[in-house]
Design an enzyme around this catalytic site. Structure first.
Site, mmCIF file in Angstrom:
data_model
loop_
_atom_site.group_PDB
_atom_site.id
_atom_site.type_symbol
_atom_site.label_atom_id
_atom_site.label_comp_id
_atom_site.label_asym_id
_atom_site.label_seq_id
_atom_site.Cartn_x
_atom_site.Cartn_y
_atom_site.Cartn_z
ATOM 1 N N THR A 26 -33.040 18.058 43.988
ATOM 2 C CA THR A 26 -33.976 18.796 43.148
ATOM 3 C C THR A 26 -35.351 18.138 43.125
ATOM 4 O O THR A 26 -36.380 18.818 43.201
ATOM 5 C CB THR A 26 -33.434 18.903 41.711
ATOM 6 O OG1 THR A 26 -32.212 19.655 41.740
ATOM 7 C CG2 THR A 26 -34.419 19.605 40.797
ATOM 8 N N HIS A 30 -25.188 24.063 38.525
ATOM 9 C CA HIS A 30 -25.177 22.775 39.213
ATOM 10 C C HIS A 30 -23.743 22.279 39.284
ATOM 11 O O HIS A 30 -22.945 22.520 38.385
ATOM 12 C CB HIS A 30 -26.057 21.769 38.456
ATOM 13 C CG HIS A 30 -26.352 20.510 39.219
ATOM 14 N ND1 HIS A 30 -25.389 19.581 39.526
ATOM 15 C CD2 HIS A 30 -27.517 20.040 39.750
ATOM 16 C CE1 HIS A 30 -25.936 18.579 40.203
ATOM 17 N NE2 HIS A 30 -27.230 18.842 40.346
ATOM 18 N N ASP A 71 -33.655 25.603 45.105
ATOM 19 C CA ASP A 71 -34.111 24.257 45.449
ATOM 20 C C ASP A 71 -33.333 23.608 46.584
ATOM 21 O O ASP A 71 -33.906 22.919 47.422
ATOM 22 C CB ASP A 71 -34.113 23.360 44.213
ATOM 23 C CG ASP A 71 -32.724 23.148 43.600
ATOM 24 O OD1 ASP A 71 -31.788 23.891 43.951
ATOM 25 O OD2 ASP A 71 -32.594 22.249 42.742
#
Length: 646
Positions: free
Chosen positions: A299, A415, A474
């Site tokens: 990230t 995540h 990302d």
């Protein structure tokens, strides 16, 4: 065997063999190193020997029974290092470097992920230590108490060095310039071994520090010449169309493009994002061949690249190791050229990835971190604030900001290990048998729902119509370690080429008053975001050191370098040193001159970007007469009670 174990050298030999077997077994069971051919297989088998002889051989200098105890301790330490790499690799598909070990302040937020990556059968990786302890206690009474003759451990170390020399020679023969162009850690571990890689990495880290000390103003000239040559003229239809508009940059955590239009159990996983991609009003442009380029920084690498048009480092995170560098980042340029106010919104700790320090160097005015949000138990999971309360609570802060503003919204819920509280999942999990892959779709749906509500809230707050909205992924969420499950999900084998194709992440943009293009097939990547945004607001990117080019430009350079030296273009890809035809998916047996030149260009570009970061070269560069170097003392990220809006 009993006679052998009655001597310290015999015990040492058993320890080396156990270490060798354990290391090679872990290579084969845990790491996807892309071994092909007899030579690479031999080197993978052979490379633990030198490490075992050298590191365990150091224990032989101890006197008496201490030598045995040190052999056990050294074996445990080496095993612990290898197992740490196993856990790290299970998610990241990568190996620990010195730079990542320096990022210890991040570990507090990783507890859930780490435990999820450990397996009960991992206890078997301690079997060699248990055997050594049993043998030591059984046979130590037979050992001589005096120290070994000095020449014996020296001979062992010499044999270890010779073994490494043979290993390196064969590796360089199979892979020329292995150490000179070591962008890919998989190659280094495959050829030289995990322990020798760590030594190499430490040397590289020292060399990186040396580069900054020795750098001077002449070093930026080569970089400037390259980026000026690569520069793409803006598209007149887009240049300046967003001048004076707010910019809302939405960062989709771990979101890969295969999710767009994907159906699970007969349902769209991301119906809202799909509606933007296929928007009949033509407000949005979706780049469906947009790729991430992150490495170990994940990230943080994506943040760095989108705001500076520099690549992340091959080891570690530049946010941590180069956090005090000089940058000429998008937030600072927008502030100086068009009086923008910038802010980052992130529902995690202030210091995670060194953000509270590096953001000052990027020229970011405001930073809204966990202290600014309701972090009660029902609002938090995994890495921090859930996406739905995050977006909801961010609206008042956006309304308070001076306009025009540049707001970077960073999501967290989607995540690894992709978990939700009971009752929050509106989609049943997949059924591959891999918990990571199965849950991935549930948190993707949750993110999609939170984004839909955020759009509604933006419109109600009067912030939607006059804002450029940029949405991007990302980095990958599903690593190569889940290829079996992913093959079931997408219905085809995950080849090296297919894995590179799965590195696509979405890039969706809306410019107020400008018709979108629908789906744009141009090959582009994170490094192209900054020059694209500069041109949209009417700032010529030519003045700045940028490795990307404007995605809307007719002169856009449509090749995508990955951090490890691989790259993709529309026609062909280079993966692990092998070229593929993107249409036929076949290996190109005889690469063309154009392909080889492109490979050299990619490696050269990555090297130049590394020089900029390692040498802190932007301290020697002035983009134009208006530019003022960022003064970090102008930026302070205090607690909410210290915030001027409070």
């Amino acid at each position: 065997m009993k006679k052998l174990l009655s001597t310290k050298m015999g015990f040492f030999a058993i320890a080396v063999v156990l270490f060798w077997i354990k290391t090679y077994s872990i290579y084969k069971l845990e790491f996807n190193l892309g071994v092909s051919g007899a030579m690479q297989e031999f080197l993978l088998f052979f490379n633990p020997l030198s490490s075992g002889l050298i590191f365990l051989g150091l224990a032989l200098f101890a006197a008496g029974k201490k030598a045995g105890r040190r052999i056990i301790v050294f074996s445990f330490i080496l095993g612990f290092i290898l197992y740490a790499n196993v856990v790290f690799y299970r998610f990241n598909g990568d190996f620990i470097t010195l730079a990542t070990m320096m990022q210890t302040n991040n570990f507090g937020s990783l507890g859930g992920s780490i435990l999820d990556l450990m397996a009960p059968l991992d206890i078997l990786y301690l079997l060699d230590i248990a055997i050594l302890i049993v043998l030591y206690n059984k046979f130590k009474s037979n050992w001589r108490t005096e120290r070994l003759q000095f020449r014996k451990p020296l001979i062992v170390l010499a044999v270890g060095v010779i073994a490494f020399g043979v290993n390196l020679g064969l590796a360089e023969k199979d892979r020329p310039q292995l150490l000179e162009r070591a962008f890919d850690r998989n190659y280094l571990v495959k050829y030289l071994g995990a322990y020798n890689f760590m030594i190499y990495d430490a040397i590289q880290s020292v060399e990186s520090s040396r580069q900054r000390v020795l750098a001077d103003s002449s070093d930026i000239t080569e970089v400037e010449n390259y980026t000026k040559y690569k520069y793409a003229e803006p598209n007149p239809a887009y240049f300046g169309t967003g001048e004076g508009k707010n910019i809302i940059k939405i960062h989709l955590e771990s979101f890969q493009s295969f999710l767009i239009d994907y159906e699970l159990h007969g349902e769209e996983v991301t119906p809202f994002l799909n509606s933007l991609v296929h928007d009949e009003s033509q407000d949005f442009t979706y780049f469906d061949n947009f790729f991430h380029q992150t490495e170990q920084g994940k990230t943080a690498d994506a943040e760095l690249t989108t705001d500076t048009s520099l690549y992340g480092l091959p080891q570690g995170s530049a946010f941590v190791t180069k956090g005090d560098n000089t940058y000429q980042a998008l937030p600072a340029i927008l502030e100086q050229r068009q009086d923008y106010t910038s802010a980052v919104f992130h529902g995690d700790r202030k210091s995670f990835w060194n953000r509270d320090e590096v953001y000052r160097h990027l020229g970011i005015n405001e930073y809204y971190y966990d202290s600014y949000f309701d972090m009660s138990e029902e609002n938090v999971i995994n890495y921090g604030l859930k996406d739905k309360p995050f977006f909801e609570e961010s609206i008042p802060y956006l309304q308070e900001m001076d306009q025009p503003f540049y707001a970077h919204m960073m999501t967290l819920t989607h995540h690894h290990p992709f978990i939700l509280d009971e009752g929050e999942a509106s989609l049943a999990p997949a059924e591959t048998g891999s918990g990571t892959v199965d849950r991935y779709f549930q948190t993707a749906r949750y993110l999609d729902e939170s984004l839909e509500q955020f759009f509604i809230d933006l419109k109600e707050a009067g912030l939607y119509e006059d804002s450029i909205i940029m949405i991007y992924g990302d980095h990958y969420g599903i690593s190569q370690n889940h290829n079996r499950a992913m093959a079931e999900i997408i219905g085809e084998e995950i080849t090296p080429l297919k894995n590179s194709e799965l590195q696509r992440v979405p890039f969706i943009i809306r410019i107020p008053g400008v018709d979108g293009q629908g789906i744009n097939h141009e090959y582009s990547s994170l490094v192209d975001v900054m020059p694209t945004m500069l041109h949209i607001v009417g700032i010529d990117a030519q003045d700045y050191i940028l490795f990307g080019t404007d995605m809307f430009s007719e002169d856009h350079k449509a090749f995508v370098p990955f951090r490890n030296g691989d790259f993709v273009t529309e026609a062909y890809s280079s993966i692990n040193g092998i070229f593929y035809d993107n249409v036929t998916k076949e290996v190109v047996e005889e690469p063309t001159e154009e392909m080889m030149e492109m490979k050299e260009t990619v490696l050269h570009e990555l090297e130049l970007s590394d020089k900029v970061l390692n040498g802190d070269l932007l301290r020697f560069y002035t983009p134009n007469e208006e530019w003022e170097p960022v003064n970090i003392n102008d930026y302070f990220y205090g607690e909410p009670e210290q915030h001027p809006a409070k």
